[in-house]
Design a protein around this motif. Structure first.
Motif, PDB file in Angstrom:
ATOM      1  N   ILE A  22      27.695 -30.819   2.483  1.00 28.50           N
ATOM      2  CA  ILE A  22      28.637 -31.937   2.586  1.00 28.50           C
ATOM      3  C   ILE A  22      29.634 -31.802   1.445  1.00 28.50           C
ATOM      4  O   ILE A  22      30.838 -31.966   1.614  1.00 28.50           O
ATOM      5  N   TYR A  23      29.105 -31.440   0.262  1.00 31.60           N
ATOM      6  CA  TYR A  23      29.948 -31.317  -0.914  1.00 31.60           C
ATOM      7  C   TYR A  23      30.833 -30.067  -0.860  1.00 31.60           C
ATOM      8  O   TYR A  23      32.011 -30.111  -1.205  1.00 31.60           O
ATOM      9  N   LEU A  24      30.238 -28.954  -0.398  1.00 31.86           N
ATOM     10  CA  LEU A  24      30.966 -27.671  -0.407  1.00 31.86           C
ATOM     11  C   LEU A  24      31.743 -27.435   0.884  1.00 31.86           C
ATOM     12  O   LEU A  24      32.055 -26.297   1.210  1.00 31.86           O
ATOM     13  N   PHE A  25      32.026 -28.496   1.619  1.00 31.46           N
ATOM     14  CA  PHE A  25      32.630 -28.340   2.947  1.00 31.46           C
ATOM     15  C   PHE A  25      33.814 -27.376   2.929  1.00 31.46           C
ATOM     16  O   PHE A  25      34.725 -27.518   2.118  1.00 31.46           O
TER      17      PHE A  25
ATOM     18  N   ALA B  92      25.655 -29.191   6.701  1.00 30.24           N
ATOM     19  CA  ALA B  92      26.809 -28.414   7.172  1.00 30.24           C
ATOM     20  C   ALA B  92      27.426 -29.060   8.407  1.00 30.24           C
ATOM     21  O   ALA B  92      28.652 -29.128   8.545  1.00 30.24           O
ATOM     22  N   SER B  93      26.566 -29.576   9.289  1.00 33.67           N
ATOM     23  CA  SER B  93      27.060 -30.085  10.561  1.00 33.67           C
ATOM     24  C   SER B  93      27.787 -31.427  10.414  1.00 33.67           C
ATOM     25  O   SER B  93      28.730 -31.721  11.145  1.00 33.67           O
ATOM     26  N   LEU B  94      27.380 -32.233   9.426  1.00 31.42           N
ATOM     27  CA  LEU B  94      28.053 -33.532   9.229  1.00 31.42           C
ATOM     28  C   LEU B  94      29.264 -33.420   8.307  1.00 31.42           C
ATOM     29  O   LEU B  94      30.139 -34.294   8.305  1.00 31.42           O
ATOM     30  N   LEU B 108      25.372 -40.868  -1.761  1.00 29.46           N
ATOM     31  CA  LEU B 108      24.543 -41.872  -1.093  1.00 29.46           C
ATOM     32  C   LEU B 108      24.132 -41.399   0.306  1.00 29.46           C
ATOM     33  O   LEU B 108      22.962 -41.464   0.685  1.00 29.46           O
ATOM     34  N   LEU B 109      25.106 -40.899   1.077  1.00 31.76           N
ATOM     35  CA  LEU B 109      24.811 -40.492   2.444  1.00 31.76           C
ATOM     36  C   LEU B 109      23.913 -39.260   2.483  1.00 31.76           C
ATOM     37  O   LEU B 109      23.062 -39.134   3.365  1.00 31.76           O
ATOM     38  N   ALA B 110      24.065 -38.362   1.498  1.00 34.82           N
ATOM     39  CA  ALA B 110      23.206 -37.175   1.444  1.00 34.82           C
ATOM     40  C   ALA B 110      21.766 -37.598   1.186  1.00 34.82           C
ATOM     41  O   ALA B 110      20.832 -37.058   1.777  1.00 34.82           O
ATOM     42  N   TYR B 111      21.583 -38.596   0.305  1.00 31.95           N
ATOM     43  CA  TYR B 111      20.233 -39.085   0.029  1.00 31.95           C
ATOM     44  C   TYR B 111      19.594 -39.646   1.306  1.00 31.95           C
ATOM     45  O   TYR B 111      18.398 -39.487   1.545  1.00 31.95           O
TER      46      TYR B 111
END
Lengths: 104, 238
Positions: A22-25, B92-94, B108-111
């Motif tokens: 999510i961070y390394l998108f 990766a997908s989100l 927060l969402l990753a947690y």
């Protein structure tokens, strides 16, 4: 290692993996081989834990009718196959184990 | 501003609603975890805290089992990594749908990103595309799951404390794993992965530090992946 430290590290790496892409998108892609390999993590890890629990008695291979955990485990495999239900599988395996322990 | 606020709430509650059917399965699972973790030798507070620190069902079951077997801490952490690796795929997908958020939101969402929150969320995102307040959907789904997981763990610990040792409840953990593994055996590569991992686990059982477990898991993963690669090449499909 202290159990709290284990949980903290386990939680940190789990969060790290959830956060990573999510961070390394846009800067990193999951390789196809890894994508494929991940499908096999559950059967591999879980079977690696299950097998010694069923087949070893006090660290020694025990394939006999006296091995109550093996018999109860096999009953659970059959139950899981036909019911596809976690709770029913656990109850069936426990019932067979307790019954065998009672009668043998 | 009124409509923006409504849109946030609308996305949030849509996430909660989409999560509800999954909670029916999650609740008993959390109770089983709580009861078995206690039986495996974790203290009440450790069993409960694992549900909020690690917050990943199957890896918590596996960790409880390894703690029961007095495996070394590093092996337990390594096993948690292997079991939870799939979360990188969800991440990766989100990612494209969460790209514009602040780091605080992403954290927060990753947690909150679990199997059960990911499933309804990715369906929602693929159907609706990138929406300005789409992240509130994941927040709703994730929080619904999180609170259910904490509550069901607590109830499981409460009930587990009342179960006597003579019931051999420690065996319920391997039984839970059997219930998890059998339904995923949907083809030869999966069966081969399971059988080879099981065989190596027996052969390598005497290795120190429970390294046999890691070796067996890696063998199973390699065997399954190699077989699938060969089958797709032979079949030519996909």
């Amino acid at each position: 290692m202290n159990i709290w430290l284990v949980m903290l590290l386990g939680g940190l790496v789990t969060f790290g993996m959830r956060f990573s892409l999510i961070y390394l998108f846009g800067r990193f892609q999951v390789p196809e081989t890894m994508r494929r390999a991940l499908h096999y993590v559950p059967p591999a890890v879980l079977s690696a834990i299950i097998a010694p629990e069923l087949f070893l008695s006090d660290g020694v291979l025990n394939v006999s009718l006296g091995n109550t955990r093996l018999l109860a485990g096999l009953a659970a495999v059959l139950t899981a196959w036909f019911s596809r239900n976690t709770l029913v599988t656990i109850l069936a395996g426990m019932a067979v184990l307790l019954a065998l322990q009672y009668w043998m | 501003m009124f409509t923006l606020k409504n849109e946030k709430a609308r996305q949030f509650w849509a996430g909660v609603r989409a999560e509800l059917p999954l909670l029916v399965g999650v609740f008993p699972f959390g109770m089983i975890y709580g009861a078995l973790a206690l039986n495996a030798g974790l203290s009440k507070s450790a069993a409960q805290m694992m549900s909020s620190i690690v917050f990943a069902g199957s890896s918590q079951f596996v960790a409880a089992q390894l703690i029961h077997e007095s495996a070394p801490g590093l092996v337990i952490v390594l096993t948690i990594v292997v079991v939870n690796l799939r979360h990188m795929l969800y991440s990766a997908s989100l990612a494209p749908y969460l790209a514009s958020l602040s780091t605080r939101w992403k954290t927060l969402l990753a947690y909150l990103l679990t199997d059960e929150a990911y499933a309804p969320t990715i369906l929602h995102y693929e159907r609706n595309g990138v929406q300005p307040f789409g992240h509130w959907f994941l927040l709703g789904a994730g929080l619904a799951l999180w609170s259910t997981w904490q509550a069901s763990t607590a109830l499981g610990i409460f009930l587990g404390a009342a179960i006597p040792d003579s019931w051999s409840l420690d065996f319920a953990l391997p039984l839970t794993f059997i219930a998890m593994v059998v339904p995923v055996l949907k083809g030869r590569p999966y069966v081969a992965a399971a059988l080879s991992a099981g065989a190596v686990a027996l052969l390598a059982h005497a290795l120190p530090f429970k390294l046999g477990l890691i070796l067996a898991a890696l063998t199973g993963i390699a065997v399954g992946t190699a077989l699938e690669t060969r089958e797709t090449r032979k079949g030519g499909a996909l």
